[in-house]
Design an enzyme around this catalytic site. Sequence first.
Site, PDB file in Angstrom:
ATOM      1  CG  LEU A 167      -2.197  -0.368   1.063  1.00  0.00           C
ATOM      2  CD1 LEU A 167      -2.858  -0.499   2.689  1.00  0.00           C
ATOM      3  CD2 LEU A 167      -3.142  -0.035   0.193  1.00  0.00           C
ATOM      4  CG  ASP A 168       0.726   3.936  -3.470  1.00  0.00           C
ATOM      5  OD1 ASP A 168       1.560   3.085  -3.482  1.00  0.00           O
ATOM      6  OD2 ASP A 168      -0.284   4.183  -3.879  1.00  0.00           O
ATOM      7  CE1 TYR A 169       5.331   7.736   4.724  1.00  0.00           C
ATOM      8  CE2 TYR A 169       4.473   9.670   3.723  1.00  0.00           C
ATOM      9  CZ  TYR A 169       5.195   9.252   4.789  1.00  0.00           C
ATOM     10  OH  TYR A 169       5.883   9.777   5.947  1.00  0.00           O
ATOM     11  CG  ASP A 170      -0.326   8.744  -0.696  1.00  0.00           C
ATOM     12  OD1 ASP A 170       0.099   7.680  -1.280  1.00  0.00           O
ATOM     13  OD2 ASP A 170      -0.132   9.772  -1.593  1.00  0.00           O
ATOM     14  CB  SER A 171      -2.740   3.959   0.227  1.00  0.00           C
ATOM     15  OG  SER A 171      -2.830   4.639  -0.991  1.00  0.00           O
TER      16      SER A 171
END
Length: 178
Positions: free
Chosen positions: A39-43
């Site tokens: 999962l992305d850093y901002d997700s």
Amino acid sequence: MLIALNKPYGVLCQFTDREGRCTLAEFVAQKDVYPAGRLDYDSEGLLLLTDDGALAHRLTDPRRHAPKTYVVQVEGVPNEAALATLRRGVVLNDGPCRPAEVELLAKAPGWLWPRDPPVRFRKTVPTAWLRITIREGRNRQVRRMTAAVGLPTLRLIRTRIGDWVLDGLAPGMTRVLA
């Protein structure tokens, strides 16, 4: 072993970081488990960790088309043409996406926790919430899909991977599944 983590916003999907950013090590006490996917850093949301390489491969192999469901806040309000394009399969710069299941939600889900920091509020720009299920897992795929139809993603929370669901797990908390 299979562990579910509700990955908070601003956490890297790895256990170490040379730049000192927040990592999985701050939330996962079990040793020798690794993320099955990213999962992305901002997700935010459901991340599965396992010590079983074969299971990790089954979960992440794009040929298996494991469904992944997300609740997505987008900037703007989608019209039927944008929703139809998402459902049909958006064409991105790395090729066409498989068709997605897309539902426009009437409002933000009632179970949703506040994000820290909050999404920037703009009085003159409406937002909408979508539930999107994809069966592939390209880099930042959902964000790129919504942007391609003119709806930039503001917040993205994964709620399901195959048969496993977030199901009330608080941000930063883990649950042993198997």
